[in-house]
Design a protein around this motif. Structure first.
Motif, PDB file in Angstrom:
ATOM      1  N   GLY A 126       0.422  -8.573  10.876  1.00 41.45           N
ATOM      2  CA  GLY A 126       0.385 -10.011  10.644  1.00 41.45           C
ATOM      3  C   GLY A 126       1.766 -10.620  10.657  1.00 41.45           C
ATOM      4  O   GLY A 126       2.775  -9.942  10.828  1.00 41.45           O
ATOM      5  N   LYS A 127       1.820 -11.934  10.444  1.00 43.56           N
ATOM      6  CA  LYS A 127       3.083 -12.667  10.436  1.00 43.56           C
ATOM      7  C   LYS A 127       3.787 -12.488   9.096  1.00 43.56           C
ATOM      8  O   LYS A 127       3.151 -12.418   8.049  1.00 43.56           O
ATOM      9  CB  LYS A 127       2.842 -14.158  10.676  1.00 43.56           C
ATOM     10  N   ILE A 128       5.115 -12.448   9.156  1.00 46.34           N
ATOM     11  CA  ILE A 128       5.897 -12.415   7.930  1.00 46.34           C
ATOM     12  C   ILE A 128       6.886 -13.572   7.844  1.00 46.34           C
ATOM     13  O   ILE A 128       7.433 -13.842   6.775  1.00 46.34           O
ATOM     14  CB  ILE A 128       6.668 -11.089   7.774  1.00 46.34           C
ATOM     15  N   LEU A 129       7.132 -14.257   8.955  1.00 43.84           N
ATOM     16  CA  LEU A 129       8.110 -15.345   8.967  1.00 43.84           C
ATOM     17  C   LEU A 129       7.619 -16.423   9.910  1.00 43.84           C
ATOM     18  O   LEU A 129       7.279 -16.140  11.059  1.00 43.84           O
ATOM     19  CB  LEU A 129       9.477 -14.830   9.432  1.00 43.84           C
ATOM     20  N   GLN A 130       7.562 -17.664   9.421  1.00 44.24           N
ATOM     21  CA  GLN A 130       7.148 -18.773  10.272  1.00 44.24           C
ATOM     22  C   GLN A 130       7.630 -20.086   9.667  1.00 44.24           C
ATOM     23  O   GLN A 130       8.224 -20.117   8.595  1.00 44.24           O
ATOM     24  CB  GLN A 130       5.636 -18.781  10.435  1.00 44.24           C
ATOM     25  N   GLN A 131       7.357 -21.169  10.380  1.00 46.73           N
ATOM     26  CA  GLN A 131       7.847 -22.478   9.972  1.00 46.73           C
ATOM     27  C   GLN A 131       7.233 -22.929   8.648  1.00 46.73           C
ATOM     28  O   GLN A 131       6.154 -22.487   8.258  1.00 46.73           O
ATOM     29  CB  GLN A 131       7.523 -23.504  11.046  1.00 46.73           C
TER      30      GLN A 131
END
Length: 321
Positions: free
Chosen positions: A246-251
């Motif tokens: 999954g994602k760990i860093l985003q806007q």
């Protein structure tokens, strides 16, 4: 008078606290794709100078003793030192070995196998350079498994092996580096370029090892847009297989957009980690207007990476022991 003194003391305390955090961005200027390293008692960040490809022809570096105060080292390498590089120098990686500093970079944004460019290596006696061309030619200058030769990350495994992950155009390869970084070694099965592309991969690979697991991270989305982000996978081998977690860093639309293309800083001798990445200020629409930031990266009790909270405050002052 007593009230005024109390107000002054509170103001000074607030100022002192503010000065012990890095703030984000950590240094001024348009910089992206930051590579982080620790050499001796000093933190280093090596970013891409974020500009149009024709102007993106040099690298600066930044050093700090405490993560808060950063010193700029200008033009540590440029196209005058790399005769085959003409434009679009970006996404550096660096490592130290036997007293030498090896600086890996991509140049020329090649679009096919008939164009000069790809991934190069420069070398210096000091982390601030100046760096000179190590090979006199690119280390990788062809497309293999569909991967554009850009966005390299160097990984030193616990058994002493050296690997490099790289690749744009939604394909990622891992290769074995010779110990002197002059070329590549085949894997035991005879292959040299092993594709490890996970679901969602676009570019910007990075790898760390922690507690028996290999963490493979990469950037997703479009680098010029707000959806740029970082996701990850885990495996028991540096060659995978890797399945996206999954994602760990985003806007965060209250803070910044386009948070991606990162590296990871581990404080030596500890289990403390930071993520160093670029993002775009909310008021900016120019794709190249990217800034370098740092925030904490933490793990849960199962070893999964917790989603990173991007901040304006950055991280606390921390000197290396």
């Amino acid at each position: 008078m007593r009230i005024r003194i109390c107000i002054l003391l509170l103001s000074l305390a607030h100022f002192s606290h503010a000065q012990t955090r890095s703030g984000n961005p950590v240094f001024p200027g348009w910089y992206a794709d930051p590579e982080t390293a620790v050499f001796g008692h000093t933190y280093w960040i090596y970013p891409t100078f974020s500009a149009r490809y024709k102007d993106q022809v040099f690298f600066d570096a930044f050093s700090s003793a405490d993560l808060v105060h950063w010193e700029k080292h200008g033009h540590i390498v440029d196209t005058s030192a790399i005769h085959w590089a003409k434009r679009a120098m970006w996404a550096p990686a660096i490592t130290e070995k036997d007293g030498k500093y090896y600086f890996f970079f991509a140049a020329n944004d090649i679009q096919n196998d008939s164009t000069v460019g790809g991934i190069g290596v420069a070398v210096a006696d000091r982390p601030e350079g100046p760096f000179s061309d190590y090979l006199g030619k690119p280390l990788i200058d062809r497309f293999h498994n569909g991967a554009q030769p850009i966005d390299q990350a160097v990984f030193h495994d616990k058994d002493g092996s050296w690997y490099m992950l790289y690749g744009g155009w939604r394909h990622c390869n891992i290769v074995r580096l010779k110990p002197d970084f002059t070329g590549l070694l085949p894997f035991p099965d005879g292959t040299t370029f092993k594709e490890i592309t996970p679901e969602g991969y676009v570019e910007g690979p990075y790898m760390i090892y922690r507690k028996g697991k290999y963490y493979f991270m990469w950037s997703e989305g479009g680098w010029g847009g707000p959806d740029y982000s970082v996701a990850y996978a885990m495996a028991e081998s540096p060659v995978g297989p890797f399945k996206r977690i999954g994602k760990i860093l985003q806007q965060d639309m209250k803070v910044a957009t386009g948070a991606g293309h990162h590296s990871v800083l581990q404080i030596p001798g500890t289990d403390d980690y930071y993520i160093v990445y670029h993002r775009r200020p909310l008021e900016e629409t120019d794709a190249n207007h990217r800034v370098t930031c740092i925030d904490k990266m933490e793990f849960d009790e199962k070893g999964l990476i917790k989603p990173v909270t991007i901040t304006k405050e950055g991280v606390a002052e921390r000197r290396l022991k």
